[in-house]
Scaffold this active site. Structure first.
Site, PDB file in Angstrom:
ATOM      1  N   GLU A 124     -16.978  -2.990 -46.153  1.00  0.00           N
ATOM      2  CA  GLU A 124     -16.449  -2.324 -47.330  1.00  0.00           C
ATOM      3  C   GLU A 124     -17.644  -2.063 -48.248  1.00  0.00           C
ATOM      4  O   GLU A 124     -18.418  -2.986 -48.524  1.00  0.00           O
ATOM      5  CB  GLU A 124     -15.428  -3.235 -48.031  1.00  0.00           C
ATOM      6  N   ARG A 141     -16.779 -17.075 -38.888  1.00  0.00           N
ATOM      7  CA  ARG A 141     -17.779 -16.538 -39.820  1.00  0.00           C
ATOM      8  C   ARG A 141     -19.055 -17.345 -39.705  1.00  0.00           C
ATOM      9  O   ARG A 141     -19.022 -18.522 -39.371  1.00  0.00           O
ATOM     10  CB  ARG A 141     -17.297 -16.711 -41.268  1.00  0.00           C
ATOM     11  N   LYS A 176     -19.405 -11.867 -51.143  1.00  0.00           N
ATOM     12  CA  LYS A 176     -19.950 -10.692 -51.827  1.00  0.00           C
ATOM     13  C   LYS A 176     -19.601 -10.701 -53.313  1.00  0.00           C
ATOM     14  O   LYS A 176     -20.379 -10.266 -54.144  1.00  0.00           O
ATOM     15  CB  LYS A 176     -19.418  -9.405 -51.182  1.00  0.00           C
TER      16      LYS A 176
HETATM   17  P1  ATP Z   1     -16.442 -10.875 -48.573  1.00  0.00           P
HETATM   18  O1  ATP Z   1     -15.246 -11.659 -48.094  1.00  0.00           O
HETATM   19  O2  ATP Z   1     -17.562 -11.678 -49.057  1.00  0.00           O
HETATM   20  O3  ATP Z   1     -16.085  -9.741 -49.486  1.00  0.00           O
HETATM   21  P2  ATP Z   1     -16.098  -9.300 -46.331  1.00  0.00           P
HETATM   22  O4  ATP Z   1     -15.816 -10.018 -45.089  1.00  0.00           O
HETATM   23  O5  ATP Z   1     -14.917  -8.744 -47.017  1.00  0.00           O
HETATM   24  O6  ATP Z   1     -16.981 -10.189 -47.261  1.00  0.00           O
HETATM   25  P3  ATP Z   1     -16.849  -6.770 -45.327  1.00  0.00           P
HETATM   26  O7  ATP Z   1     -17.744  -5.752 -45.892  1.00  0.00           O
HETATM   27  O8  ATP Z   1     -15.401  -6.456 -45.259  1.00  0.00           O
HETATM   28  O9  ATP Z   1     -17.110  -8.112 -46.106  1.00  0.00           O
HETATM   29  O10 ATP Z   1     -17.364  -7.230 -43.902  1.00  0.00           O
HETATM   30  C1  ATP Z   1     -17.667  -6.350 -42.852  1.00  0.00           C
HETATM   31  C2  ATP Z   1     -17.595  -7.124 -41.573  1.00  0.00           C
HETATM   32  O11 ATP Z   1     -18.481  -8.227 -41.605  1.00  0.00           O
HETATM   33  C3  ATP Z   1     -16.203  -7.679 -41.343  1.00  0.00           C
HETATM   34  O12 ATP Z   1     -15.864  -7.476 -39.994  1.00  0.00           O
HETATM   35  C4  ATP Z   1     -16.349  -9.145 -41.662  1.00  0.00           C
HETATM   36  O13 ATP Z   1     -15.453  -9.893 -40.900  1.00  0.00           O
HETATM   37  C5  ATP Z   1     -17.803  -9.403 -41.281  1.00  0.00           C
HETATM   38  N1  ATP Z   1     -18.353 -10.535 -42.030  1.00  0.00           N
HETATM   39  C6  ATP Z   1     -18.403 -10.691 -43.365  1.00  0.00           C
HETATM   40  N2  ATP Z   1     -18.920 -11.889 -43.699  1.00  0.00           N
HETATM   41  C7  ATP Z   1     -19.224 -12.504 -42.530  1.00  0.00           C
HETATM   42  C8  ATP Z   1     -19.787 -13.780 -42.184  1.00  0.00           C
HETATM   43  N3  ATP Z   1     -20.144 -14.667 -43.117  1.00  0.00           N
HETATM   44  N4  ATP Z   1     -19.951 -14.066 -40.873  1.00  0.00           N
HETATM   45  C9  ATP Z   1     -19.608 -13.182 -39.920  1.00  0.00           C
HETATM   46  N5  ATP Z   1     -19.070 -11.981 -40.175  1.00  0.00           N
HETATM   47  C10 ATP Z   1     -18.871 -11.632 -41.459  1.00  0.00           C
HETATM   48 MG    MG Z   2     -13.539  -7.519 -46.096  1.00  0.00          MG
END
Ligand code: ATP
Ligand code: MG
Length: 537
Positions: A38, A272, A282
């Site tokens: 995102e 994760r 984030k």
């Molecule tokens: P946050 O929860 O901090 O906002 P997010 O998961 O919503 O992070 P996205 O931009 O939606 O962030 O993530 C893009 C991809 O990266 C998604 O498939 C998510 O599952 C993966 N991702 C995000 N954080 C991690 C992590 N710590 N380890 C592995 N994959 C991750």
């Molecule tokens: Mg997300």
């Protein structure tokens, strides 16, 4: 030091799954994944794991991995994040045109998603609810608590269609009503209790501007976007486990209506990435930026890819770490030292070495020769650029009668086992000469102002012809030739091993001394035109 490349890597259960799928002919042997960030923040080390899972798996099996921005929330998203994500991906080694086609956007599917939402209404699977958000969420109930059906749940299809079309036309204020899926208010999975599909939001979207007064929820957009693109293996992190049932429900409705252009994607969740002394939310990272705790998303203490890049981490070391830790379904926390060991191994092999004195102390050679005009002779000594790789060659550094050493490399009254410079002791200056300390000059306050040494002219290059040994080799920078500069020393942003464990708020564990700025540093002249990534010694 062990060689990171030789370590056995952990298992990757997603790879096993793809192999099994291909053997069975599921998806006709096709492998298509996507990395779906995102655009509401910069990529961090956790994303590197998801990137490695998504891109490397597709590449391994001759498939495609799309970069798709899941941009369904106009309030938090921005094109600056889109650009930064593309740039960081390229740095990590995943480039548009080579590793993925044109970037895709969930917002490109807004029209299709809207039409599918109308279709769900027509099939009696969605309804417009005029209750406010609080009421809807209270009525959802909880585990063991029954859900309460909305009074609007059984609104006739025609009325739902009319209201939804008027929502789309911009006739209603924000939050006046939502579109909800009509699933099951008593479902044991809370995600299935008539989730919201559309909200009214008078906000400007980074790509669609103001053309949409309504926005699909992430849950309504995500699975359908995968289906539109023909994703086979929809890989995501464990927190989406409970959403899978809903995603499948949506896709089932569309498949039954004959609307799915491809086979239904199948979602698989993996753990994760979590690291000690590190936080990867984030939202919290954004807070560090907006509160000015750090200089920006690319502050060298940030766990963002741009921060790690500024810190000097080679991209390859991050990728090696990600493939080493493997992929499992069990949440765990890796030690930051493990990542650092990959960085060290890479840097040790690749980095050019340069000398810099961070907290300078002047040293004068009392027996250094002068020329006819009485000026100290300047010599150029040869230094090895990289002891791990002879192809990196050598360089010369000027050496003369005065040079800088680190303050901590001299002790007027040495402690036991202190082998660096102190009165009477001989040390090696890297690549230059053996020098012996004959005394020092003190300031009025007693602190050391200047160290005096004699130089053994027979030891040029740093070796004594008689084979005598010294216990210390020190770095130095010629005082007459040094380039002045500032150096920031970075420590961990979070002192606690698990930030936030004690108080529940990671920001409570910020280390206020995580950066030290040194403004009086003396750099070897060659450092000024050395590409980033050099190791300073
Ligand atoms: P946050 O929860 O901090 O906002 P997010 O998961 O919503 O992070 P996205 O931009 O939606 O962030 O993530 C893009 C991809 O990266 C998604 O498939 C998510 O599952 C993966 N991702 C995000 N954080 C991690 C992590 N710590 N380890 C592995 N994959 C991750
Ligand atoms: Mg997300």
């Amino acid at each position: 030091m062990s060689d990171a490349d030789d370590r056995p890597t952990a298992a990757n259960f997603v790879r096993e799954l793809v192999i099994a799928d291909n053997e069975r002919g599921t998806f006709a042997g096709r492998v298509q994944t996507r990395f779906p960030p995102e655009p509401n923040g910069y990529l961090h080390i956790g994303h590197a794991k998801a990137i490695s899972v998504d891109f490397d798996l597709a590449a391994e099996f001759g498939g495609v991995c799309n970069l798709r921005f899941d941009d369904t929330n106009p309030d938090t998203e921005d094109t600056s994040y889109v650009d930064a994500i593309i740039e960081d991906l390229a740095w990590l080694g995943y480039r548009q045109g080579e590793d993925y086609p044109e970037p895709l956007y969930a917002s490109d599917y807004f029209e299709q998603l809207y039409r599918w939402a109308e279709l769900l209404i027509e099939r009696g699977c969605a309804y417009v609810d005029e209750q406010d958000g609080e009421t809807i969420s209270a009525q959802r109930g909880g585990y063991g608590n029954p859900g309460v059906e909305s009074p609007h749940r059984d609104r006739p299809v025609e009325e739902n269609l009319d209201l939804f079309r008027r929502m789309r036309a911009g006739e209603f204020a924000d939050a006046a009503m939502v579109l909800r899926a009509k699933v099951d208010m008593q479902h044991e999975n809370m995600q299935m209790r008539d989730p919201v599909m559309y909200r009214i939001r008078a906000a400007e979207h980074h790509r669609t501007g103001t053309s949409w007064p309504i926005y699909p929820t992430y849950d309504w957009a995500h699975g359908q976007s995968d289906a539109i693109e023909g994703v086979t293996h929809s890989l995501c992190t464990l927190e989406f486990d409970s959403h899978r049932e809903l995603y499948d429900w949506y896709l089932d409705q569309l498949r039954e209506a004959g609307e799915l252009p491809h086979e239904q994607p199948r979602q698989t969740e993996f753990a994760r990435l979590a690291l000690t002394h590190t936080m990867t939310s984030k939202r919290k990272l954004l807070q560090l930026v907006t509160d000015g705790v750090v200089d920006g998303w690319d502050d060298a203490r940030m766990p963002t890819l741009s921060g790690l890049r500024r810190r000097g981490y080679p991209a390859e070391s991050i990728r090696e770490f990600c493939s080493f830790i493997g992929v499992s379904r069990t949440n765990s926390r890796n030690e930051i030292e493990l990542l650092e060991s990959f960085v060290r191994t890479r840097l040790n092999r690749l980095a050019l070495r340069r000398m810099a004195v961070l907290r300078p102390l002047e040293v004068v050679i009392t027996n250094w020769p002068t020329d006819d005009a009485g000026d100290p002779i300047v010599e150029h000594v040869e230094l090895i650029n990289n002891p791990e790789n002879s192809e990196d060659g050598t360089r010369t550094a000027p050496f003369s009668g005065r040079f800088w050493i680190e303050r901590e490399d001299f002790m007027a009254e040495p402690e036991p086992k202190y082998f660096r410079l102190s009165p009477g002791r001989e040390v090696r200056l890297r690549g230059a000469y053996f020098v012996t300390c004959t005394g020092f000059e003190a300031n009025d306050d007693g602190s050391v102002a200047r160290v005096l040494v004699t130089c053994d002219p027979e030891t040029r290059g740093g070796n004594a012809p008689d084979g005598r040994k010294v216990k210390s080799t020190m770095h130095w920078v010629s005082a007459a030739h040094a380039v002045g500069g500032s150096v920031a020393l970075y420590d961990r942003l979070f002192s606690a091993e698990v930030p936030g464990e004690a108080t529940g708020d990671v920001l409570d564990d910020l280390d206020p001394d995580s950066r030290e700025l040194l403004t009086d540093c003396k750099l070897e002249p060659a450092l000024a035109d050395t590409p980033p990534g050099a190791v300073v010694q």
